[in-house]
Each structure stands twice: as C-alpha cells, then as structure tokens.
Design a protein around this motif. Sequence first.
Motif, short mmCIF file in Angstrom:
data_model
loop_
_atom_site.label_atom_id
_atom_site.label_comp_id
_atom_site.label_asym_id
_atom_site.label_seq_id
_atom_site.Cartn_x
_atom_site.Cartn_y
_atom_site.Cartn_z
N VAL A 1 -0.37 3.89 -10.90
CA VAL A 1 -0.59 2.91 -9.84
C VAL A 1 -1.20 1.63 -10.39
O VAL A 1 -0.98 0.54 -9.86
N TRP A 2 -1.95 1.74 -11.47
CA TRP A 2 -2.51 0.55 -12.11
C TRP A 2 -1.38 -0.36 -12.60
O TRP A 2 -1.42 -1.58 -12.43
N ALA A 3 -0.34 0.25 -13.17
CA ALA A 3 0.80 -0.55 -13.65
C ALA A 3 1.64 -1.06 -12.48
O ALA A 3 2.09 -2.21 -12.48
N CYS A 4 1.83 -0.21 -11.47
CA CYS A 4 2.70 -0.59 -10.35
C CYS A 4 2.08 -1.66 -9.46
O CYS A 4 2.80 -2.35 -8.73
N ALA A 5 0.76 -1.79 -9.50
CA ALA A 5 0.10 -2.82 -8.69
C ALA A 5 0.47 -4.22 -9.15
O ALA A 5 0.27 -5.19 -8.42
N LYS A 6 1.02 -4.34 -10.36
CA LYS A 6 1.39 -5.66 -10.87
C LYS A 6 2.70 -6.16 -10.26
O LYS A 6 2.81 -7.34 -9.90
N ALA B 1 0.83 -1.21 0.00
CA ALA B 1 0.00 0.00 0.00
C ALA B 1 0.86 1.26 0.00
O ALA B 1 0.53 2.25 -0.66
N GLU B 2 1.97 1.21 0.73
CA GLU B 2 2.86 2.38 0.79
C GLU B 2 3.43 2.70 -0.59
O GLU B 2 3.44 3.86 -1.01
N ASP B 3 3.88 1.68 -1.30
CA ASP B 3 4.46 1.92 -2.62
C ASP B 3 3.41 2.44 -3.60
O ASP B 3 3.67 3.37 -4.36
N LEU B 4 2.23 1.86 -3.56
CA LEU B 4 1.17 2.29 -4.48
C LEU B 4 0.71 3.71 -4.17
O LEU B 4 0.40 4.47 -5.09
N GLU B 5 0.68 4.07 -2.89
CA GLU B 5 0.30 5.44 -2.53
C GLU B 5 1.30 6.44 -3.11
O GLU B 5 0.94 7.47 -3.65
N SER B 6 2.59 6.12 -3.01
CA SER B 6 3.61 7.02 -3.53
C SER B 6 3.57 7.09 -5.05
O SER B 6 3.96 8.09 -5.64
#
Length: 297
Positions: A225-230, A25-30
């Motif tokens: 964030v859509w891409a980073c969630a992978k 969650a921290e990474d996706l928030e950033s």
Amino acid sequence: MVDPIVMDLGIVALTGALATIAGAAEDLESDVGSQSNPNSQVQLAAQMNFPHRIFNKAISGEPPAYGLWCASGATVASVLMAKEMSIFFAIAIGSFVAAIILGLFAVTAHMGRTASQKRFKQPVYMDMVIGHVPSIMAHGYIAIFCIVAFSYIMDHFMGHPFPLPLLAFLWGIAAGAIGSSTGDVHYGAEREFQNQPFGCGLNAAFSGNIVRKGEAGLRNGIDNVWACAKYGGPLTGLALGMTVFLDNWRTTVFEGMNTIIAGLIIVLILILANRMVEVKARKAYGPYKDEDGVELA
C-alpha cells in the motif's frame, strides 16, 4: 441570493470530491489485504513453494465485496436517520458498522485461506494479521463513509429515484470495479513482479514467484500500500471521481435527450483520449520485446 444552478454545480462538485477520496481509499484497502486482481498470484505463491508474508483476504472480487460493505453501511445509516439521528452521525456509525464487518471478513478470509494451504507449508503469521486488519478497516471506513455520503446527497438533494441502500450498493460495485481495473496497473504488473522487465508479460513458469523481499525485511501488504499510494490509489480516486462528477454534471446541466447526447460525447472524448495516450506510450516505450530481444506484436 445564490443562483440555483451554481448551488447545484456546487453539490455536483462535492459528490465528485467525495468519490475521489472514496476511490483512492478503496484501492489502497484492497492493496493492504490483496483482494485486487493480482491476489491470484499471492494465492498461488505458496503452492509454487514461495511462502510469503502478504495478507490475502480474497474470496470474492472487489465489486461484490464493496457493494456489500456500502449497502450495509447505508442500511444502518438509513435506520438511524429514520430515528431522527443527525445525518453526519448516522453515516459515520453506519460506516463504522460496515468497517467492522469488513474486518471480520478480512480475518476469517485470510486465516481460512492460509489454513487451507497447510500442505504447502504457508504459515499463519499472527503479528501480520494484527498489523494489517486495523489498516484494512481504516481505509475501508474512509471509502464506505464517502460512498454512503455522496449516495445520500444524490438521493436527498439531487432527486435520485433509488433509495439510499440500493444507491450505495450500486456505487460500491462501481468503486470496486474501478479499483480492480485502474488501480491494479500499479500493483499486479509492477509491484509483485519487480524482478521481471517492465511490459514483458508474465511467463507461466514465473507464476506465483512474487517479490517477497521488501525495502526493510520481508514484504507485506503494508509495503504494497505504501507503493500503491503513489499512483494506483490516486488514479483510482480520479477515475471514480470523474465518473461521479461527469455523470451528475450532465444530468444537472442538461435535460431530456440532451443528457444522453452529452453522455455519449463525454464517452467518445474519453475513448479518443485513451487511444492517444496508448499510442504515445507505445511509441515512447515499445514495441515490447521477449527474453531474447525479439519484438512482440
């Protein structure tokens, strides 16, 4: 009767699970708010005549920022627990207060930075601000809640000498540092510069020339964030989860000098594994080449 060591290992596993969720969650928030290391290219884009619709709230790195959010949430939770409020509701309310502070920070940081770039004709898109801030707060709330929760477990059940706010502060810094390193590989190097060959590095002439077109319309932080969630988010969660789990595991299973020896062995194994993965990757995809096809060292 449950064996005490089994109960202790169960608590250790719980802290690792909470840390894994917190790291992701921290990474996706950033990534939504572009406060990760690649934010410098987002900042530079307007100055290089590349206006964009990517949210940018970085006025400090992730580690000190998340240290602040987590310490704030843990402080509020500690006060509420001192007033005999339920542990769960105290942590939930404390995390909510910290998420509100994060939202205020995000709005003022983004709009202040964009206003300072007026000379470069970078507009403030109010629809983008309204659309991104709730997502920033939601991801931040999850991260803060989990970090404060496993910090409480370490403080009250595992006998950690530090008080809850300080423990949450330190783990917030750790989460932000891991997000800035592990998660960025799947954001700065790949997402913002998809128009460059993978592994080629960034030529100074391309500074600020980020990819601004998304899968549907102009790219924004939600697309990122859509891409980073992978990959970026899960890997960050795995890194933080392993850090918390292995550290608590060695202090639970071993005592005295054996704890230090076990920690050194774990670090050595991770270094060797990292080296093996790097060598294998270089043999499979390298050596890297420049624009003229010449191999780079």
